[in-house]
Write an enzyme that holds these catalytic residues in place. Structure first.
Site, PDB file in Angstrom:
ATOM      1  N   ASP A   1     -22.959  43.502 -75.964  1.00 45.42           N
ATOM      2  CA  ASP A   1     -22.050  42.723 -75.131  1.00 45.42           C
ATOM      3  C   ASP A   1     -20.693  43.405 -75.193  1.00 45.42           C
ATOM      4  O   ASP A   1     -20.032  43.396 -76.234  1.00 45.42           O
ATOM      5  CB  ASP A   1     -21.954  41.280 -75.645  1.00 45.42           C
ATOM      6  CG  ASP A   1     -21.113  40.385 -74.739  1.00 45.42           C
ATOM      7  OD1 ASP A   1     -20.314  40.918 -73.939  1.00 45.42           O
ATOM      8  OD2 ASP A   1     -21.245  39.153 -74.849  1.00 45.42           O
TER       9      ASP A   1
ATOM     10  N   SER B   1     -12.148  52.524 -59.565  1.00 45.47           N
ATOM     11  CA  SER B   1     -12.299  52.064 -58.189  1.00 45.47           C
ATOM     12  C   SER B   1     -11.055  52.461 -57.409  1.00 45.47           C
ATOM     13  O   SER B   1      -9.991  52.692 -57.991  1.00 45.47           O
ATOM     14  CB  SER B   1     -12.462  50.537 -58.168  1.00 45.47           C
ATOM     15  OG  SER B   1     -12.272  50.010 -56.874  1.00 45.47           O
TER      16      SER B   1
ATOM     17  N   TYR C   1      -8.871  41.504 -59.958  1.00 42.22           N
ATOM     18  CA  TYR C   1      -9.613  42.746 -60.211  1.00 42.22           C
ATOM     19  C   TYR C   1      -8.752  44.010 -60.104  1.00 42.22           C
ATOM     20  O   TYR C   1      -8.828  44.870 -60.992  1.00 42.22           O
ATOM     21  CB  TYR C   1     -10.796  42.800 -59.251  1.00 42.22           C
ATOM     22  CG  TYR C   1     -11.591  44.069 -59.269  1.00 42.22           C
ATOM     23  CD1 TYR C   1     -12.485  44.344 -60.303  1.00 42.22           C
ATOM     24  CD2 TYR C   1     -11.489  44.993 -58.224  1.00 42.22           C
ATOM     25  CE1 TYR C   1     -13.234  45.511 -60.315  1.00 42.22           C
ATOM     26  CE2 TYR C   1     -12.237  46.156 -58.226  1.00 42.22           C
ATOM     27  CZ  TYR C   1     -13.114  46.408 -59.267  1.00 42.22           C
ATOM     28  OH  TYR C   1     -13.856  47.565 -59.257  1.00 42.22           O
TER      29      TYR C   1
ATOM     30  N   LYS D   1      -8.139  47.414 -62.763  1.00 41.80           N
ATOM     31  CA  LYS D   1      -8.448  48.806 -62.424  1.00 41.80           C
ATOM     32  C   LYS D   1      -7.198  49.688 -62.425  1.00 41.80           C
ATOM     33  O   LYS D   1      -7.284  50.880 -62.744  1.00 41.80           O
ATOM     34  CB  LYS D   1      -9.170  48.860 -61.077  1.00 41.80           C
ATOM     35  CG  LYS D   1     -10.580  48.294 -61.142  1.00 41.80           C
ATOM     36  CD  LYS D   1     -11.412  49.042 -62.190  1.00 41.80           C
ATOM     37  CE  LYS D   1     -12.844  48.573 -62.252  1.00 41.80           C
ATOM     38  NZ  LYS D   1     -13.654  49.346 -63.221  1.00 41.80           N
TER      39      LYS D   1
END
Length: 207
Positions: free
Chosen positions: A67, A147, A162, A166
């Site tokens: 995890d 990304s 998000y 990034k």
């Protein structure tokens, strides 16, 4: 100067988020090229299925249930890899989550999970890999799968936390590069945007 992937044959690579999607594809590509790949993910059944699929390839996939939001899990995974597979040469930080939430009405649990996976988990795995590379005098390679959202904010409904994670990955890679320069380490750090081909090329195009 373009070097062959032969440099990495028989070496140990660690791929996080290897149970599906781009992580599974990266793990498969590395196994096909003859590497010993430790695939880290929570879903052990999917890792086992992928290992079975790749059982006749040049390299081998070793499923390691992990995890990535738990530091103890990551530390134990790297301990197992070092004791059973050998020195780590490559780390691909692929594990990542999007999280459906906003900033105005954001859900703190989703925010925390995004940071735990995309930023903290990545940083802990990187720390453990570099510790092992330094201990074994390995001029390794670390790749952060990032990304376009880590370079430019786009208006994506309900994914407004998000991009911050990034952008953090972009900053962490550059900061790590500077740290390793100061320490005179020859470990390479690369950011790649998502395609398996670009990850493969990043290993090949080394000077």
């Amino acid at each position: 100067m373009v070097l062959s992937m032969e440099r990495w044959v028989g070496k140990v690579a660690v791929v996080t988020g290897a149970s599906s999607g781009i992580g599974a594809a990266i793990a498969e590509a590395l196994v096909e090229r003859g590497l010993k790949v430790a695939g880290l993910a929570r879903r052990k059944d999917r890792l086992d299925a992928l290992a079975q699929k790749l059982s006749n390839k040049k390299g081998k996939l070793y499923p390691v249930q992990t995890d990535i939001t738990k530091e103890e899990d990551i530390i134990n995974a790297f301990k197992w890899i070092k004791e059973n597979l050998g020195p780590i040469h490559i780390l691909v930080n692929n594990a990542g989550v999007l999280g459906q939430t906003s900033l105005v009405d954001g859900n703190i649990e989703i925010w925390e999970n995004i940071l735990d996976v995309n930023v903290l988990g990545l940083s802990i795995a990187t720390r453990e890999a570099i510790r092992d590379m330094r201990a074994n005098n390995v001029d390794g390679h670390i790749i952060h799968i990032n990304s376009v959202a880590g370079h430019q904010v786009s208006q994506i409904p309900n994914m407004n936390f998000y991009p911050a994670s990034k952008f953090a990955v972009t900053a962490l890679a550059e900061t790590l590069r500077l740290e390793m320069l100061n320490l005179k380490l020859k470990i390479k750090i690369t950011i790649q945007e998502l395609t398996v081909r670009s990850v493969d090329e990043s290993f090949r195009n080394e000077k």
